[in-house]
Write an enzyme that holds these catalytic residues in place. Structure first.
Site, PDB file in Angstrom:
ATOM      1  CB  CYS A   1      -0.555   1.395  -0.640  1.00  0.00           C
ATOM      2  SG  CYS A   1       0.391   2.397   0.514  1.00  0.00           S
ATOM      3  CG  HIS A   2      -2.566   3.101   3.649  1.00  0.00           C
ATOM      4  ND1 HIS A   2      -1.299   3.368   3.183  1.00  0.00           N
ATOM      5  CD2 HIS A   2      -2.505   3.164   4.993  1.00  0.00           C
ATOM      6  CE1 HIS A   2      -0.501   3.595   4.215  1.00  0.00           C
ATOM      7  NE2 HIS A   2      -1.205   3.478   5.333  1.00  0.00           N
TER       8      HIS A   2
END
Length: 181
Positions: A106-107
């Site tokens: 994800c991030h």
């Protein structure tokens, strides 16, 4: 195999911590929760507070030498906090310098950008990081999971919680293969 799961005290996307953790345990490995300070880390279900998890080791008191691999869970806040902590960034960079495998979802690649370890690599992430990764010298691809073996270690990346099954299977295979070599 001893696997570090690095999170900031607040803001980790809970499912991106718990699902890889469970997968590591089920595969017979020892997951260890590492954070920037002692106490607990706060999980989130997107923007809503969820469970808390006890920190087992503090990043300033441990090193990559103690682990066979590193998992970086996402959430927006988690990597944003980690990338502002010099000890956390150095901890991440040390895995790359030692040739140990790393997995990020994800991030989480924001922390990899800060550690300056994405240049020349092909990886994926949450789509909003695409420009940041390209600006840091990486090639971004929109794939469920991407394994990059540029350099002395392997990097496994994934886009989002929907990709967790593939992410967990892949990072466990890569970590096991790296340990065997």
């Amino acid at each position: 195999m001893r696997i570090a799961f690095l999170t900031a005290p607040e803001g980790v996307e809970q499912v991106e911590l718990t699902e890889p953790w469970k997968a590591a345990e089920q595969a017979g490995h020892e997951p260890v929760l590492v954070s920037t300070q002692s106490g607990e880390v706060q999980g989130f279900n997107h923007l809503d507070k969820a469970d808390t998890f006890p920190v087992q080791e503090v990043v300033g008191d441990t090193s990559a030498d103690s682990f066979d691999g590193l998992v970086l869970p996402g959430g927006v806040a988690n990597p944003d906090f980690l990338r502002t902590d010099d000890k956390a960034v150095a901890f991440v960079r040390d895995f790359f310098e030692q040739g140990r495998p790393v997995a990020a979802i994800c991030h989480a690649p924001w922390t990899l950008i800060e550690a300056d370890v994405v240049r020349g690599r092909v990886l994926t992430s949450w789509p909003s990081l695409r420009t940041d990764l390209r600006n840091a010298g990486a090639e971004w691809v929109d794939e469920q999971v991407k394994v990059c073996d540029h350099g002395s270690n392997k990097l496994v990346t994934s886009r989002k919680p929907d990709d967790l099954k593939a992410f967990c299977e892949t990072f466990l295979e890569v970590f096991a293969a790296e340990r065997a070599s």
